[in-house]
Design a protein around this motif. Structure first.
Motif, PDB file in Angstrom:
ATOM      1  N   GLU A  22     -50.642   8.291 -19.410  1.00  0.00           N
ATOM      2  CA  GLU A  22     -51.507   9.558 -19.333  1.00  0.00           C
ATOM      3  C   GLU A  22     -52.497   8.618 -18.744  1.00  0.00           C
ATOM      4  O   GLU A  22     -52.736   7.495 -18.902  1.00  0.00           O
ATOM      5  N   LEU A  23     -53.504   9.392 -18.087  1.00  0.00           N
ATOM      6  CA  LEU A  23     -54.703   8.733 -17.265  1.00  0.00           C
ATOM      7  C   LEU A  23     -55.942   9.582 -17.716  1.00  0.00           C
ATOM      8  O   LEU A  23     -56.065  10.824 -17.848  1.00  0.00           O
ATOM      9  N   HIS A  24     -56.771   8.577 -18.154  1.00  0.00           N
ATOM     10  CA  HIS A  24     -58.220   9.025 -18.759  1.00  0.00           C
ATOM     11  C   HIS A  24     -59.083   8.969 -17.966  1.00  0.00           C
ATOM     12  O   HIS A  24     -59.154   7.557 -17.096  1.00  0.00           O
ATOM     13  N   SER A  51     -50.423   7.186  -8.537  1.00  0.00           N
ATOM     14  CA  SER A  51     -50.725   7.301  -7.095  1.00  0.00           C
ATOM     15  C   SER A  51     -52.102   8.086  -7.203  1.00  0.00           C
ATOM     16  O   SER A  51     -52.330   9.104  -7.850  1.00  0.00           O
ATOM     17  N   PHE A  52     -53.140   7.843  -6.198  1.00  0.00           N
ATOM     18  CA  PHE A  52     -54.310   8.374  -6.105  1.00  0.00           C
ATOM     19  C   PHE A  52     -54.483   8.627  -4.340  1.00  0.00           C
ATOM     20  O   PHE A  52     -53.850   7.897  -3.692  1.00  0.00           O
ATOM     21  N   SER A  53     -54.934   9.995  -3.939  1.00  0.00           N
ATOM     22  CA  SER A  53     -54.949  10.314  -2.745  1.00  0.00           C
ATOM     23  C   SER A  53     -56.115  11.131  -2.579  1.00  0.00           C
ATOM     24  O   SER A  53     -56.561  11.898  -3.227  1.00  0.00           O
ATOM     25  N   SER A  61     -51.079   3.835  -4.313  1.00  0.00           N
ATOM     26  CA  SER A  61     -50.074   3.778  -5.530  1.00  0.00           C
ATOM     27  C   SER A  61     -49.488   2.719  -5.883  1.00  0.00           C
ATOM     28  O   SER A  61     -49.543   1.608  -4.867  1.00  0.00           O
ATOM     29  N   ASP A  62     -49.086   2.546  -7.135  1.00  0.00           N
ATOM     30  CA  ASP A  62     -48.510   1.422  -7.477  1.00  0.00           C
ATOM     31  C   ASP A  62     -47.185   1.736  -8.600  1.00  0.00           C
ATOM     32  O   ASP A  62     -46.977   2.670  -8.904  1.00  0.00           O
ATOM     33  N   ASN A  63     -46.406   0.832  -8.581  1.00  0.00           N
ATOM     34  CA  ASN A  63     -45.122   1.191  -9.490  1.00  0.00           C
ATOM     35  C   ASN A  63     -45.457   0.820 -11.197  1.00  0.00           C
ATOM     36  O   ASN A  63     -44.213   0.737 -11.748  1.00  0.00           O
ATOM     37  N   GLY A  64     -46.370   0.770 -11.388  1.00  0.00           N
ATOM     38  CA  GLY A  64     -46.794   0.584 -13.103  1.00  0.00           C
ATOM     39  C   GLY A  64     -46.456   1.787 -13.943  1.00  0.00           C
ATOM     40  O   GLY A  64     -46.744   2.971 -13.056  1.00  0.00           O
ATOM     41  N   GLU A 108     -56.801  13.546  -5.805  1.00  0.00           N
ATOM     42  CA  GLU A 108     -55.773  13.892  -6.267  1.00  0.00           C
ATOM     43  C   GLU A 108     -54.930  12.790  -6.982  1.00  0.00           C
ATOM     44  O   GLU A 108     -55.103  11.605  -6.199  1.00  0.00           O
ATOM     45  N   TRP A 109     -54.347  12.859  -7.998  1.00  0.00           N
ATOM     46  CA  TRP A 109     -53.608  11.928  -8.424  1.00  0.00           C
ATOM     47  C   TRP A 109     -52.386  12.436  -9.410  1.00  0.00           C
ATOM     48  O   TRP A 109     -52.355  13.367  -9.731  1.00  0.00           O
ATOM     49  N   GLN A 110     -51.542  11.450  -9.534  1.00  0.00           N
ATOM     50  CA  GLN A 110     -50.374  11.877 -10.466  1.00  0.00           C
ATOM     51  C   GLN A 110     -50.009  10.335 -10.923  1.00  0.00           C
ATOM     52  O   GLN A 110     -50.280   9.252 -10.754  1.00  0.00           O
TER      53      GLN A 110
END
Length: 351
Positions: free
Chosen positions: A313-315, A342-344, A306-309, A335-337
């Motif tokens: 939206e995510l493509h 973040s990606f997990s 994860s990062d604080n950027g 999974e991501w948000q």
């Protein structure tokens, strides 16, 4: 970090038999039995407290063990065995000068106890002092032994990392030689086929295209043979390398949790997935902090990047598609948000 061997910790408690023995041949009152039992339970509790602590945090349980041993001595002279434990842990946790100071302090306590409280045990001070010094030396030797083993382990890991780097450099050189030669041949054949087509020499052009296809297939075979023996430097090494790249790009990096031991297939997949996720951060993130977290639960091992950027939206591009394909082969999914970004994923444990 130096640690005590927890697996055999209960075995060494057998030395408390010298403390327990007087229970059976001295007539104590019920209250005295209760106090001695409570002291024993508290002492064993401190003992396991120490086994769960690194050397830097052993001071308080050591002091408490010394206090318990001192307080119970007027009732039970078998407390000498308790002082021996204290001496061992001092030798294990501290350097030699601190060990000498600690042993001197214990002997002073024994002298005071012998002078004011001990009656009918003329050898209490002699036996106690000898035991404290001897067992303390064992603590020093155990610390030295474990430090030596840790040093050897680190040296072996460094040698392994160097061997991996050499292997990677060899593969890079082989790929450079193979691809340089092959691509030159492919370009030459393609240019020649193009000129023959312009001159309408179709048969000759077809021959050149067939040779071009042969060169391409041969090059692909050589590349596969070259990289088939490729070995990455392990998940821990890759995490360190990727963290270095992020820091060079101006990101703060926080790696949390214990990196799991995975099978070769899983580790290779995780390394490639983590590399892709970090590459996405380097390319697209407008933040300045990155967290890589490893954790374990009943389902399996989880990795989160994860990062604080800030992301509106995510493509999903080729990179995320490739990650999902790799995870699908491991019976997992990504999974991501986007807020925070973040990606997990979880690698499920085998049943």
């Amino acid at each position: 970090m130096l640690e005590l061997e927890k697996r055999l910790s209960w075995v060494y408690l057998i030395n408390l038999v010298f403390y327990v023995a007087p229970f059976f041949y001295i007539n104590y009152s019920l209250v005295q039995y209760v106090w001695m039992t409570l002291a024993l339970v508290a002492f064993i509790g401190c003992y396991y407290w120490i086994y769960r602590s690194p050397p830097s945090r052993m001071l308080w349980p050591i002091l408490l063990m010394a206090f318990i041993a001192s307080a119970i001595t007027p009732l039970n002279y078998g407390s000498i065995s308790m002082f021996a434990y204290v001496s061992f842990f001092i030798g294990f946790a501290y350097n030699f000068r601190q060990f000498l100071a600690g042993v001197a302090g214990l002997i002073c306590i024994l002298v005071l106890l012998d002078h004011f409280f001990v009656k009918g045990a003329p050898y209490f001070l002699l036996y106690g002092s000898a035991l404290v010094m001897a067992i303390g030396v064992f603590g020093v030797l155990d610390r030295t032994r474990r430090a030596s083993l840790l040093k050897e382990q680190r040296s072996a890991e460094e040698i392994k990392q160097l061997a991996t780097i050499v292997e990677r450099e060899r593969i890079a050189r082989d790929l450079h030689d193979i691809m340089g030669h092959s691509l030159s041949g492919i370009v030459l054949k393609a240019d020649l086929a193009d000129k023959l087509l312009q001159q309408q020499q179709y048969q000759a052009a077809s021959q050149q295209l067939q040779e071009l296809a042969f060169i391409a297939r041969e090059s692909l075979s050589q590349v596969r043979q070259t990289v088939s023996g490729y070995k990455h430097k392990g998940l821990a090494g890759e995490v360190q390398a990727l963290s270095g790249k992020l820091r060079e790009a101006g990101f703060g990096v926080d790696v949390q949790g214990e990196i799991p031991s995975l099978s070769a297939r899983e580790e290779t997949a995780v390394v490639l997935i983590l590399t892709e996720l970090v590459t996405n951060v380097l390319k697209h993130s407008n933040g300045d902090e990155v967290r890589i977290r490893f954790s374990e639960n009943e389902q399996g091992y989880q990795l989160m990047v994860s990062d604080n950027g800030k992301v509106a939206e995510l493509h999903q591009g080729h990179g995320l598609t490739g990650i999902q394909e790799r995870l699908a082969a491991l019976n997992s999914s990504l999974e991501w948000q986007v807020s925070p970004c973040s990606f997990s994923f979880i690698l499920h444990k085998e049943a």
